[in-house]
Scaffold this motif. Structure first.
Motif, PDB file in Angstrom:
ATOM      1  N   ALA A  31       1.270   0.566  27.345  1.00 29.53           N
ATOM      2  CA  ALA A  31       1.304  -0.794  27.884  1.00 29.53           C
ATOM      3  C   ALA A  31       0.678  -1.789  26.912  1.00 29.53           C
ATOM      4  CB  ALA A  31       0.582  -0.847  29.229  1.00 29.53           C
ATOM      5  N   LEU A  32      -0.457  -1.440  26.330  1.00 35.91           N
ATOM      6  CA  LEU A  32      -1.112  -2.331  25.369  1.00 35.91           C
ATOM      7  C   LEU A  32      -0.247  -2.542  24.133  1.00 35.91           C
ATOM      8  CD1 LEU A  32      -4.817  -1.095  25.501  1.00 35.91           C
ATOM      9  CD2 LEU A  32      -3.883  -3.203  26.460  1.00 35.91           C
ATOM     10  N   PHE A  33       0.356  -1.452  23.642  1.00 36.68           N
ATOM     11  CA  PHE A  33       1.205  -1.561  22.458  1.00 36.68           C
ATOM     12  C   PHE A  33       2.455  -2.391  22.758  1.00 36.68           C
ATOM     13  CE2 PHE A  33       4.640   0.051  19.720  1.00 36.68           C
ATOM     14  CZ  PHE A  33       4.150  -0.412  18.510  1.00 36.68           C
ATOM     15  N   LYS A  34       3.072  -2.120  23.889  1.00 36.69           N
ATOM     16  CA  LYS A  34       4.292  -2.853  24.268  1.00 36.69           C
ATOM     17  C   LYS A  34       4.030  -4.352  24.372  1.00 36.69           C
ATOM     18  CE  LYS A  34       7.932  -2.937  27.749  1.00 36.69           C
ATOM     19  NZ  LYS A  34       8.410  -2.377  29.003  1.00 36.69           N
ATOM     20  N   ASP A  35       2.851  -4.728  24.861  1.00 38.19           N
ATOM     21  CA  ASP A  35       2.474  -6.131  24.993  1.00 38.19           C
ATOM     22  C   ASP A  35       1.890  -6.716  23.710  1.00 38.19           C
ATOM     23  OD1 ASP A  35       3.310  -6.041  27.621  1.00 38.19           O
ATOM     24  OD2 ASP A  35       1.283  -5.855  28.453  1.00 38.19           O
ATOM     25  N   ALA A  36       1.911  -5.933  22.623  1.00 38.79           N
ATOM     26  CA  ALA A  36       1.395  -6.349  21.307  1.00 38.79           C
ATOM     27  C   ALA A  36      -0.083  -6.724  21.363  1.00 38.79           C
ATOM     28  CB  ALA A  36       2.232  -7.491  20.744  1.00 38.79           C
ATOM     29  N   ILE A  55       4.793   7.497  17.967  1.00 36.29           N
ATOM     30  CA  ILE A  55       6.116   6.918  17.722  1.00 36.29           C
ATOM     31  C   ILE A  55       7.175   7.692  18.504  1.00 36.29           C
ATOM     32  CG2 ILE A  55       7.934   6.650  15.971  1.00 36.29           C
ATOM     33  CD1 ILE A  55       5.707   5.845  13.996  1.00 36.29           C
ATOM     34  N   ALA A  56       7.050   9.016  18.533  1.00 35.55           N
ATOM     35  CA  ALA A  56       8.013   9.839  19.278  1.00 35.55           C
ATOM     36  C   ALA A  56       7.974   9.508  20.767  1.00 35.55           C
ATOM     37  CB  ALA A  56       7.728  11.324  19.040  1.00 35.55           C
ATOM     38  N   VAL A  57       6.782   9.294  21.308  1.00 41.43           N
ATOM     39  CA  VAL A  57       6.654   8.928  22.723  1.00 41.43           C
ATOM     40  C   VAL A  57       7.267   7.544  22.951  1.00 41.43           C
ATOM     41  CG1 VAL A  57       5.024   8.403  24.583  1.00 41.43           C
ATOM     42  CG2 VAL A  57       4.638  10.385  23.115  1.00 41.43           C
ATOM     43  N   CYS A  58       7.017   6.620  22.028  1.00 45.04           N
ATOM     44  CA  CYS A  58       7.608   5.278  22.145  1.00 45.04           C
ATOM     45  C   CYS A  58       9.130   5.368  22.158  1.00 45.04           C
ATOM     46  CB  CYS A  58       7.148   4.385  20.987  1.00 45.04           C
ATOM     47  SG  CYS A  58       5.445   3.836  21.130  1.00 45.04           S
ATOM     48  N   LYS A  59       9.672   6.254  21.335  1.00 45.48           N
ATOM     49  CA  LYS A  59      11.132   6.420  21.292  1.00 45.48           C
ATOM     50  C   LYS A  59      11.653   6.881  22.645  1.00 45.48           C
ATOM     51  CE  LYS A  59      14.810   8.840  18.889  1.00 45.48           C
ATOM     52  NZ  LYS A  59      15.166   9.826  17.882  1.00 45.48           N
ATOM     53  N   VAL A  60      10.990   7.859  23.241  1.00 50.03           N
ATOM     54  CA  VAL A  60      11.392   8.366  24.559  1.00 50.03           C
ATOM     55  C   VAL A  60      11.286   7.261  25.612  1.00 50.03           C
ATOM     56  CG1 VAL A  60      10.748   9.971  26.412  1.00 50.03           C
ATOM     57  CG2 VAL A  60      10.804  10.765  24.038  1.00 50.03           C
ATOM     58  N   GLN A  61      10.242   6.446  25.501  1.00 50.79           N
ATOM     59  CA  GLN A  61      10.017   5.363  26.464  1.00 50.79           C
ATOM     60  C   GLN A  61      10.815   4.100  26.131  1.00 50.79           C
ATOM     61  OE1 GLN A  61       8.179   5.608  29.303  1.00 50.79           O
ATOM     62  NE2 GLN A  61       7.950   7.764  28.804  1.00 50.79           N
ATOM     63  N   ARG A  62      11.567   4.161  25.040  1.00 53.90           N
ATOM     64  CA  ARG A  62      12.379   3.022  24.565  1.00 53.90           C
ATOM     65  C   ARG A  62      11.538   1.781  24.284  1.00 53.90           C
ATOM     66  NH1 ARG A  62      18.046   3.773  27.827  1.00 53.90           N
ATOM     67  NH2 ARG A  62      18.443   5.821  26.951  1.00 53.90           N
ATOM     68  N   PRO A  64      10.198  -0.281  21.169  1.00 54.59           N
ATOM     69  CA  PRO A  64      10.396  -0.404  19.726  1.00 54.59           C
ATOM     70  C   PRO A  64       9.074  -0.405  18.975  1.00 54.59           C
ATOM     71  CG  PRO A  64      11.033  -2.435  20.860  1.00 54.59           C
ATOM     72  CD  PRO A  64      10.622  -1.460  21.903  1.00 54.59           C
ATOM     73  N   VAL A  65       9.046   0.278  17.845  1.00 58.74           N
ATOM     74  CA  VAL A  65       7.826   0.314  17.031  1.00 58.74           C
ATOM     75  C   VAL A  65       7.916  -0.652  15.861  1.00 58.74           C
ATOM     76  CG1 VAL A  65       7.161   2.645  17.688  1.00 58.74           C
ATOM     77  CG2 VAL A  65       8.625   2.299  15.710  1.00 58.74           C
ATOM     78  N   ILE A  66       9.108  -1.160  15.585  1.00 57.21           N
ATOM     79  CA  ILE A  66       9.301  -2.146  14.537  1.00 57.21           C
ATOM     80  C   ILE A  66       9.759  -3.433  15.206  1.00 57.21           C
ATOM     81  CG2 ILE A  66      10.609  -2.770  12.473  1.00 57.21           C
ATOM     82  CD1 ILE A  66      10.876   0.247  11.919  1.00 57.21           C
ATOM     83  N   ASP A  67       8.969  -4.474  15.029  1.00 55.38           N
ATOM     84  CA  ASP A  67       9.261  -5.744  15.675  1.00 55.38           C
ATOM     85  C   ASP A  67       9.821  -6.708  14.631  1.00 55.38           C
ATOM     86  OD1 ASP A  67       9.431  -7.768  17.539  1.00 55.38           O
ATOM     87  OD2 ASP A  67       7.327  -8.334  17.348  1.00 55.38           O
ATOM     88  N   ILE A  68      11.105  -6.606  14.389  1.00 54.38           N
ATOM     89  CA  ILE A  68      11.755  -7.464  13.410  1.00 54.38           C
ATOM     90  C   ILE A  68      13.151  -7.801  13.929  1.00 54.38           C
ATOM     91  CG2 ILE A  68      12.617  -5.517  12.056  1.00 54.38           C
ATOM     92  CD1 ILE A  68      12.160  -7.234   9.539  1.00 54.38           C
TER      93      ILE A  68
END
Length: 84
Positions: A31-36, A55-62, A64-68
């Motif tokens: 949640a903290l990462f998603k909200d930057a 990063i793998a967990v973020c991928k499963v949760q959809r 994004p790890v790159i904000d561009i």
């Protein structure tokens, strides 16, 4: 910092206290990462993982790890072509 949360027994079922704590840390880190609000490295640390695992967990949760944006990426690629 330590935070105590009272949960009804029927919410945790057969899970141990360690499993619940790990899941809560992961959910909070995502949640903290998603909200930057934290960096990728800090979120991974909070979740008790290395960056690649997070990063793998973020991928499963959809998440994004790159904000561009597409336009920013095109500009970046064009600038790389100019420097060579």
């Amino acid at each position: 910092m330590q935070v105590a949360v009272d949960l009804p027994n029927d919410f945790v079922g057969m899970l141990t206290q360690d499993v619940v704590a790990r899941e809560m840390r992961m959910t909070y880190a995502l949640a903290l990462f998603k909200d930057a609000r934290v960096t990728l490295a800090k979120a991974a640390e909070l979740a008790g993982m290395n960056i690649y695992e997070f990063i793998a967990v973020c991928k499963v949760q959809r998440i994004p790890v790159i904000d561009i944006s597409r336009d920013e990426l095109v500009q970046e690629m064009q600038s790389i072509g100019r420097t060579q």
